[in-house]
Design a protein around this motif. Structure first.
Motif, PDB file in Angstrom:
ATOM      1  N   ALA A  63      16.338 -32.551  47.661  1.00 23.62           N
ATOM      2  CA  ALA A  63      14.888 -32.290  47.351  1.00 23.62           C
ATOM      3  C   ALA A  63      14.580 -32.537  45.984  1.00 23.62           C
ATOM      4  CB  ALA A  63      14.328 -31.042  47.994  1.00 23.62           C
ATOM      5  N   HIS A  82       7.759 -26.692  53.071  1.00 26.47           N
ATOM      6  CA  HIS A  82       8.254 -27.730  53.819  1.00 26.47           C
ATOM      7  C   HIS A  82       9.794 -27.598  53.940  1.00 26.47           C
ATOM      8  CE1 HIS A  82       9.671 -31.829  54.130  1.00 26.47           C
ATOM      9  NE2 HIS A  82      10.427 -31.955  53.258  1.00 26.47           N
ATOM     10  N   ALA A 136      19.999 -26.725  50.549  1.00 22.72           N
ATOM     11  CA  ALA A 136      19.578 -27.844  49.693  1.00 22.72           C
ATOM     12  C   ALA A 136      19.535 -27.865  48.346  1.00 22.72           C
ATOM     13  CB  ALA A 136      18.243 -28.282  50.487  1.00 22.72           C
ATOM     14  N   SER A 168       9.603 -38.832  49.989  1.00 20.83           N
ATOM     15  CA  SER A 168       9.816 -39.748  50.999  1.00 20.83           C
ATOM     16  C   SER A 168       8.942 -40.728  51.257  1.00 20.83           C
ATOM     17  CB  SER A 168      10.522 -39.004  52.434  1.00 20.83           C
ATOM     18  OG  SER A 168       9.285 -38.367  52.934  1.00 20.83           O
ATOM     19  N   ARG A 193      11.803 -34.111  50.437  1.00 27.32           N
ATOM     20  CA  ARG A 193      13.116 -34.275  50.473  1.00 27.32           C
ATOM     21  C   ARG A 193      13.516 -35.595  50.286  1.00 27.32           C
ATOM     22  NH1 ARG A 193      16.153 -30.318  53.198  1.00 27.32           N
ATOM     23  NH2 ARG A 193      14.854 -28.699  54.273  1.00 27.32           N
ATOM     24  N   HIS A 194      14.610 -36.269  49.781  1.00 28.43           N
ATOM     25  CA  HIS A 194      15.052 -37.619  49.370  1.00 28.43           C
ATOM     26  C   HIS A 194      14.909 -38.292  50.682  1.00 28.43           C
ATOM     27  CE1 HIS A 194      17.552 -41.007  48.462  1.00 28.43           C
ATOM     28  NE2 HIS A 194      17.211 -40.754  46.998  1.00 28.43           N
ATOM     29  N   PRO A 195      14.624 -39.687  50.932  1.00 28.23           N
ATOM     30  CA  PRO A 195      14.275 -40.318  52.183  1.00 28.23           C
ATOM     31  C   PRO A 195      15.672 -40.690  52.839  1.00 28.23           C
ATOM     32  CG  PRO A 195      13.598 -41.761  50.240  1.00 28.23           C
ATOM     33  CD  PRO A 195      13.812 -40.385  49.679  1.00 28.23           C
ATOM     34  N   ARG A 218      18.881 -38.878  51.890  1.00 28.47           N
ATOM     35  CA  ARG A 218      19.745 -37.670  51.534  1.00 28.47           C
ATOM     36  C   ARG A 218      18.788 -36.364  51.559  1.00 28.47           C
ATOM     37  NH1 ARG A 218      21.228 -41.245  47.738  1.00 28.47           N
ATOM     38  NH2 ARG A 218      23.314 -41.962  47.693  1.00 28.47           N
ATOM     39  N   PRO A 219      18.404 -36.114  53.156  1.00 23.94           N
ATOM     40  CA  PRO A 219      17.550 -34.905  53.384  1.00 23.94           C
ATOM     41  C   PRO A 219      18.343 -33.610  52.704  1.00 23.94           C
ATOM     42  CG  PRO A 219      18.563 -35.762  55.370  1.00 23.94           C
ATOM     43  CD  PRO A 219      18.696 -36.763  54.164  1.00 23.94           C
ATOM     44  N   GLN A 220      19.465 -33.541  52.290  1.00 25.26           N
ATOM     45  CA  GLN A 220      19.868 -32.368  51.677  1.00 25.26           C
ATOM     46  C   GLN A 220      19.568 -32.301  50.181  1.00 25.26           C
ATOM     47  OE1 GLN A 220      21.749 -34.974  52.941  1.00 25.26           O
ATOM     48  NE2 GLN A 220      23.199 -34.359  54.361  1.00 25.26           N
ATOM     49  N   ASP A 248       4.165 -36.820  48.980  1.00 30.64           N
ATOM     50  CA  ASP A 248       5.257 -36.758  49.535  1.00 30.64           C
ATOM     51  C   ASP A 248       6.301 -38.014  48.881  1.00 30.64           C
ATOM     52  OD1 ASP A 248       7.560 -36.603  51.412  1.00 30.64           O
ATOM     53  OD2 ASP A 248       6.522 -37.437  53.312  1.00 30.64           O
TER      54      ASP A 248
END
Length: 350
Positions: free
Chosen positions: A310, A333, A189, A347, A302-304, A306-308, A345
């Motif tokens: 953060a 996390h 990530a 996201s 993590r980006h809502p 793009r979970p790759q 959070d």
């Protein structure tokens, strides 16, 4: 071997996250623009239990302070350097209204552990400091030499092959199902720890930033060799070389990160002259922008979409206190999949 994490930015946020991953034996690469003057390097690094105009106990202080103290002391032991200084902070009250508020606040049970008992008398030497409305001395407080901490951390990570100078722009990142590709290497990530400038990033332009530019001065002044931090409208931090740091200004509207407005400097000068009875000389100044996110003590996760990708940001003026705890939450996390609490959070704040 699992891919590393790509940490973008080595301010307090990026550095704390790197140490938390390091403590867990996880590999990472920090990429930092290596700018001489940033908010983390400029910061006074104050850690204060009772803060603000309302004289409230700082958010989660009973949890955050012991963790921060242990965190910095562990790194000091590893690097054989001292960064964190436990020092009493004296808060002098601005006016009669603040004095009346303190008469009520000081009786609250949650405040008691952070007050010097007995309170020193007189509280300050009034040859050097104006104190018409009284005040109080705090304990379990102090300051981190942020510039030294960041420099020593950089050297340590550089020696491990985990730090390099550079800039990561969105177009240079390849987003794949397995992670993020940058310069031909795949990372688990990419974590953006880029402070206020994240507001200019197309992936984070929806985050409710309300960052503030601040200036800190270096002074020469006679204070009777006062070793404590003194605060009344502004703070004075004594350094080992006999100089003082003083500040800060607070500007919500700014065009750049390095040029303080004349009126902001004039306001700080006025506060210093109200506090100090002796004249002083300004020897230098530093300016940076505090990353503040409206309604949040910090945002991580993590980006809502793009979970790759953060994010760790928004530590504001209390970054030294918050960074170790917040970085541990993010490391848990990213590594364990532990949930991020709702208020922190990323996201959950789209």
């Amino acid at each position: 071997m699992k891919p590393r994490f790509l940490i973008i930015g080595q301010g307090l946020a990026g550095t704390a996250l790197a140490w938390r991953l390091h403590q867990r034996g996880r590999r990472f690469l920090i990429v930092d623009r290596d700018v001489a003057q940033t908010s983390s390097k400029v910061a006074a690094g104050l850690v204060t239990p009772i803060t603000g105009m309302r004289l409230n106990l700082s958010w989660r202080y009973g949890t955050l302070y012991p963790e921060a103290l242990a965190f910095y002391q562990e790194i000091e032991t590893l690097l054989h350097q001292r960064f964190y200084h436990e020092v009493p902070i004296v808060r002098l009250l601005r006016d009669e209204k603040a004095a009346a508020l303190w008469e009520k606040r000081r009786l609250q049970p949650e405040v008691q552990p952070y007050l010097a008992n007995p309170s020193p008398g007189p509280l300050v030497d009034e040859i050097f400091f104006a104190n018409p409305h009284g005040g109080f001395q705090q304990q379990h407080s102090g300051w981190l030499d942020t510039a030294a901490f960041l420099a020593a951390s950089r050297e340590h990570f550089q020696n491990l092959g985990a730090w390099q100078a550079g800039e990561v722009v969105p177009e240079s990142l390849g987003i794949e199902a397995s992670g993020v590709v940058w310069q031909g290497e795949t990372f688990e990530a990419a974590v953006f720890c880029t402070g206020w400038e994240a507001a200019l990033h197309p992936w984070f332009d929806w985050v409710p930033f309300r960052s503030a530019r601040g200036t800190v001065l270096s002074l020469k002044a006679e204070t009777g060799n006062e070793p404590r931090i003194i605060n009344r409208g502004c703070w004075l931090l004594p350094r080992a070389d006999g100089s003082l740091r003083a500040g800060p200004t607070y500007e919500l509207d700014f065009a750049d990160s390095e040029t303080p407005a004349p009126e902001a400097l004039a306001g700080l000068d006025k506060k210093l002259r109200a506090l100090l009875k002796q004249d002083f000389t300004v020897t230098s100044s530093q300016t940076g922008v505090r990353p503040i996110i409206r309604g949040h003590e910090a945002l991580i996760g993590r980006h809502p979409g793009r979970p790759q990708i953060a994010f760790m940001n928004g530590l504001g003026s209390k970054g030294v206190l918050r960074a170790p705890w917040v970085a541990r939450q993010l490391a848990e996390h990213l590594v364990d999949g532990s949930p991020v609490e709702a208020g922190l959070d990323l996201s959950g704040n789209v």
